[in-house]
Design a protein around this motif. Structure first.
Motif, PDB file in Angstrom:
ATOM      1  N   THR A  80     -11.603 -19.035  40.126  1.00 64.23           N
ATOM      2  CA  THR A  80     -10.210 -19.110  39.677  1.00 64.23           C
ATOM      3  C   THR A  80     -10.034 -20.221  38.650  1.00 64.23           C
ATOM      4  OG1 THR A  80      -9.221 -18.118  41.645  1.00 64.23           O
ATOM      5  CG2 THR A  80      -7.868 -19.688  40.434  1.00 64.23           C
ATOM      6  N   ALA A  81     -10.710 -21.337  38.836  1.00 67.66           N
ATOM      7  CA  ALA A  81     -10.617 -22.432  37.861  1.00 67.66           C
ATOM      8  C   ALA A  81     -11.103 -21.967  36.493  1.00 67.66           C
ATOM      9  CB  ALA A  81     -11.427 -23.629  38.345  1.00 67.66           C
ATOM     10  N   ARG A  82     -12.201 -21.232  36.463  1.00 68.91           N
ATOM     11  CA  ARG A  82     -12.706 -20.709  35.182  1.00 68.91           C
ATOM     12  C   ARG A  82     -11.717 -19.710  34.579  1.00 68.91           C
ATOM     13  NH1 ARG A  82     -17.696 -20.524  38.204  1.00 68.91           N
ATOM     14  NH2 ARG A  82     -19.105 -22.190  37.517  1.00 68.91           N
ATOM     15  N   ALA A  83     -11.147 -18.855  35.426  1.00 64.71           N
ATOM     16  CA  ALA A  83     -10.188 -17.866  34.931  1.00 64.71           C
ATOM     17  C   ALA A  83      -8.955 -18.544  34.338  1.00 64.71           C
ATOM     18  CB  ALA A  83      -9.791 -16.911  36.057  1.00 64.71           C
ATOM     19  N   LEU A  84      -8.529 -19.632  34.934  1.00 62.76           N
ATOM     20  CA  LEU A  84      -7.392 -20.375  34.385  1.00 62.76           C
ATOM     21  C   LEU A  84      -7.733 -20.966  33.020  1.00 62.76           C
ATOM     22  CD1 LEU A  84      -6.261 -22.150  37.664  1.00 62.76           C
ATOM     23  CD2 LEU A  84      -4.876 -20.543  36.346  1.00 62.76           C
ATOM     24  N   ALA A  85      -8.949 -21.509  32.897  1.00 59.74           N
ATOM     25  CA  ALA A  85      -9.362 -22.090  31.617  1.00 59.74           C
ATOM     26  C   ALA A  85      -9.444 -21.017  30.534  1.00 59.74           C
ATOM     27  CB  ALA A  85     -10.699 -22.803  31.778  1.00 59.74           C
ATOM     28  N   VAL A  86      -9.934 -19.841  30.884  1.00 63.21           N
ATOM     29  CA  VAL A  86      -9.994 -18.739  29.926  1.00 63.21           C
ATOM     30  C   VAL A  86      -8.597 -18.384  29.430  1.00 63.21           C
ATOM     31  CG1 VAL A  86     -10.491 -16.265  29.721  1.00 63.21           C
ATOM     32  CG2 VAL A  86     -12.172 -17.788  30.766  1.00 63.21           C
ATOM     33  N   ARG A  87      -7.592 -18.571  30.288  1.00 65.62           N
ATOM     34  CA  ARG A  87      -6.214 -18.253  29.932  1.00 65.62           C
ATOM     35  C   ARG A  87      -5.495 -19.424  29.272  1.00 65.62           C
ATOM     36  NH1 ARG A  87      -8.157 -15.111  33.554  1.00 65.62           N
ATOM     37  NH2 ARG A  87      -7.308 -13.040  34.062  1.00 65.62           N
ATOM     38  N   GLY A  88      -6.234 -20.479  28.938  1.00 69.42           N
ATOM     39  CA  GLY A  88      -5.660 -21.585  28.182  1.00 69.42           C
ATOM     40  C   GLY A  88      -5.149 -22.744  28.999  1.00 69.42           C
ATOM     41  N   LEU A  89      -5.457 -22.783  30.305  1.00 80.55           N
ATOM     42  CA  LEU A  89      -4.997 -23.868  31.165  1.00 80.55           C
ATOM     43  C   LEU A  89      -6.190 -24.750  31.545  1.00 80.55           C
ATOM     44  CD1 LEU A  89      -2.813 -21.590  31.418  1.00 80.55           C
ATOM     45  CD2 LEU A  89      -2.360 -22.473  33.716  1.00 80.55           C
ATOM     46  N   HIS A  90      -6.018 -26.046  31.433  1.00 83.49           N
ATOM     47  CA  HIS A  90      -7.051 -26.988  31.866  1.00 83.49           C
ATOM     48  C   HIS A  90      -6.954 -27.112  33.384  1.00 83.49           C
ATOM     49  CE1 HIS A  90      -9.634 -30.656  31.058  1.00 83.49           C
ATOM     50  NE2 HIS A  90      -9.387 -30.730  32.359  1.00 83.49           N
TER      51      HIS A  90
END
Length: 274
Positions: A64-74
């Motif tokens: 989920t952390a990686r998916a958030l980063a892919v969506r532009g969230l640190h």
């Protein structure tokens, strides 16, 4: 607790070309150091997500952390309260983990929207952090929040636990084995968590709130999420969303969870649900 200061970057884990790298950082807070595994987007960050995993298992929430980063969230996954030294910075109690998370947040810039997110016992820590941090979050996300009143006796919890993991992945096994290596501290964390009453704590939440769990999550069934929703009367906006999977759906369905977080940051059309 003394004023925190940011420590130096320690380790970068390799990642496929299309996935954000995991960067481990340490932040000195009082007499300990908080370990965080951070995932940064390729471009400018739209928000900072502080993610507190259940039982301090950072591997479970990494997808989920990686998916958030892919969506532009640190996304920064905090290893709190920490199972193994030197990451073991506080007693095995969700409330203490929340206090350390709030101290960690004081070291971060405040020029981005902040999402405070917790999973399982980490949801209890996120609740504690949300009510103590000097940087109020733009959004509080409680994923698979524990424990329903019927599970606050360890004997009943032991009976219910197997039904909460009916739709998990075999790839979670290595992370689960870490719990066996730290069984004593894990048991202490669970014993502390079962004595907390999130239905009372959530009444103090004054930020937008999202409550979510997997459809097959016996630890956080629909009626429990609805009860927490109804108790959060001070939250300006709140909603309940059930997603695919069971208790650890942050591992098995990261895209759906990440999309929920992104949607929670967007203005909600029409009047909020009462």
């Amino acid at each position: 607790m003394a004023a925190p200061r940011r420590a130096s970057l320690r380790r970068r884990a390799p990642a496929p070309d299309d996935q954000p790298a995991a960067v481990t950082t340490w932040t000195v807070v009082d007499e300990g150091a908080v370990r965080a595994v951070e995932y940064a987007p390729r471009g400018q960050s739209r928000a900072l997500v502080c993610l507190l995993p259940g039982l301090s298992l950072t591997d479970y929430v990494a997808p989920t952390a990686r998916a958030l980063a892919v969506r532009g969230l640190h996304c920064a996954v905090l290893d709190l309260p920490g199972l193994a030294r030197p990451a073991r910075v506080t007693e095995a109690h969700p409330a203490r983990a929340g206090e350390w998370a709030a101290a960690w947040l004081r070291t971060r810039p405040v020029d981005l929207p902040l999402v405070l997110m917790g999973h399982s016992t980490g949801a209890l820590a996120a609740l504690a952090a949300a009510t103590t941090t000097t940087t109020p979050p733009s959004l509080l996300v409680l994923a698979g929040p524990v424990f329903v009143p019927a599970h606050r006796r360890l004997s009943r919890l032991a009976l219910a636990a197997p039904t909460a993991y009916r739709r998990e992945s075999p790839r979670e096994v290595p992370a689960a084995l870490r719990l066996l290596r730290h069984a004593g501290r894990t048991a202490s964390l669970v014993r502390s968590a079962v004595h907390l009453r999130p239905e009372d704590l959530v009444a103090g939440v004054t930020t937008p709130l999202v409550l979510t769990a997997g459809t097959a999550d016996a630890m956080a069934p629909w009626h429990w999420l609805e009860h927490l929703h109804d108790r959060a009367t001070a939250a300006p906006r709140r909603r309940v969303v059930v997603l695919p999977g069971s208790h650890n759906n942050l591992f098995t369905h990261p895209g759906e969870v990440a999309d929920l977080v992104v949607a929670g940051l967007e203005p909600e059309p029409g009047p909020p649900r009462a």
